[in-house]
Scaffold this active site. Structure first.
Site, PDB file in Angstrom:
ATOM      1  N   HIS A  40       0.522   2.349  36.972  1.00  0.00           N
ATOM      2  CA  HIS A  40      -0.765   1.691  37.183  1.00  0.00           C
ATOM      3  C   HIS A  40      -1.079   0.733  36.048  1.00  0.00           C
ATOM      4  O   HIS A  40      -2.015   0.944  35.274  1.00  0.00           O
ATOM      5  CB  HIS A  40      -1.861   2.747  37.383  1.00  0.00           C
ATOM      6  N   HIS A  72       3.953   8.599  39.733  1.00  0.00           N
ATOM      7  CA  HIS A  72       2.936   9.575  40.154  1.00  0.00           C
ATOM      8  C   HIS A  72       3.304  10.292  41.451  1.00  0.00           C
ATOM      9  O   HIS A  72       2.513  11.077  41.966  1.00  0.00           O
ATOM     10  CB  HIS A  72       1.560   8.907  40.260  1.00  0.00           C
ATOM     11  N   GLU A 124      -1.297  10.341  43.123  1.00  0.00           N
ATOM     12  CA  GLU A 124      -0.695  11.569  42.575  1.00  0.00           C
ATOM     13  C   GLU A 124      -1.262  12.802  43.286  1.00  0.00           C
ATOM     14  O   GLU A 124      -0.529  13.733  43.652  1.00  0.00           O
ATOM     15  CB  GLU A 124      -0.968  11.685  41.066  1.00  0.00           C
ATOM     16  N   SER A 217      -5.801   2.813  36.469  1.00  0.00           N
ATOM     17  CA  SER A 217      -5.070   3.895  35.795  1.00  0.00           C
ATOM     18  C   SER A 217      -6.004   5.071  35.520  1.00  0.00           C
ATOM     19  O   SER A 217      -6.966   4.957  34.745  1.00  0.00           O
ATOM     20  CB  SER A 217      -4.487   3.366  34.478  1.00  0.00           C
TER      21      SER A 217
END
Ligand code: F3S
Length: 277
Positions: A40, A72, A124, A217
């Site tokens: 990210h 992720h 994720e 992020s």
């Protein structure tokens, strides 16, 4: 301007590993595409494009060659589709994320209701939920947990790797007070923990603090939250171009920290710019 950089800041083990995997693949293979951004950080994704590595939004945009699964992780469904289309799969999932997948599989197999403490919209977390199978829930706060009936439940709890221990602990405490049994695994990764602790140490000692990293992020956003909670004026930026001299007018000492996907060259550039103010 005096600029102090946090003891731990910038690229973590999992991001470095993913970048190494992709750079090697780009040298050896004729077509390499990452599924979504590899990490990210838009500036790093742009650099990868310059060496011929494209970031596709979905598998539908990839017809052949090698596809890289990002650090992720991806859902089981995505893996199945990629395999069924005959694509060569290169797995750059961070080993700490893969470990969370193994933990939730084991918890689900033992009959626990799996809870993931994290952001339900983050890729994720979606991948962790898919590894856990049907019945897994995502809880981002105590308020979310309060909306669920835990009576008589056996609950297995893991964390998104980039959460703060405070939020994880709050949710674990809340559910523990209500469920029949709780099996909590703190799966916050050590790189996240070290960067958070270093930001906590630095923020109270400076006039303001700059947090450098992608706005998409998760771990960078958590660092910014931590700095703000320490009372330091906090500026989350992606690159040095965003710095406004007005923000630090009359200040003599600022801090600098960076998310786990922020490369060293961006940190160095921000530091140089701040020192000139
Ligand atoms: Fe892995 Fe932690 Fe980095 S999960 S990608 S080492 S922030």
């Amino acid at each position: 301007m005096k600029v102090s950089v946090a003891q731990r800041a910038g690229v973590c083990f999992g991001v470095k590993r993913a970048l190494d995997i992709v750079e090697t693949a780009a040298r050896e293979k004729h077509s390499v595409t990452t599924l979504g951004p590899l990490i990210h950080n838009p500036q790093v994704v742009h650099k990868l494009e310059e060496i011929g590595v494209r970031a596709a939004k979905s598998l539908d945009e990839i017809s052949d060659g090698a596809v890289v699964m990002p650090s992720h992780g991806v859902t089981r469904e995505t893996l199945r589709i990629a395999e069924s289309r005959g694509l060569e799969i290169i797995d750059a999932t961070c080993p700490f994320v893969a470990n969370v997948h193994r933990r939730v599989e084991a918890l689900a197999a033992d009959g626990y209701r799996v809870v993931v403490v994290g952001d339900p919209n983050h890729s994720e977390v979606k991948a962790i939920v898919s590894a856990a199978g049907p019945g897994a829930v995502v809880v981002s706060s105590v308020d979310d947990a309060d909306a669920i009936d835990w009576t008589d439940a056996r609950v297995g709890i893991v964390s998104q790797t980039t959460q703060t221990p405070e939020r994880f602990g709050e949710v674990v405490g809340f559910i523990s007070a209500r469920a029949r049994e709780v099996n909590a695994c703190n799966t916050i990764c050590y790189a996240t923990r070290d960067r958070q602790n270093a930001a906590r140490d630095l923020a109270p000692t400076v006039d303001a603090i700059f947090v450098v990293g992608g706005r998409n992020s998760a771990n960078t956003n958590r660092l910014a939250e931590i700095c703000e909670s320490c009372g330091a004026p906090t500026y989350h930026i992606e690159t040095a171009d965003e710095i406004d001299a007005e923000w630090v007018k009359g200040m003599s000492h600022v801090g600098l920290t960076a998310g786990a996907s922020t490369p060293q060259w961006i940190i160095d550039e921000v530091k140089r710019c701040l020192e000139l103010l």
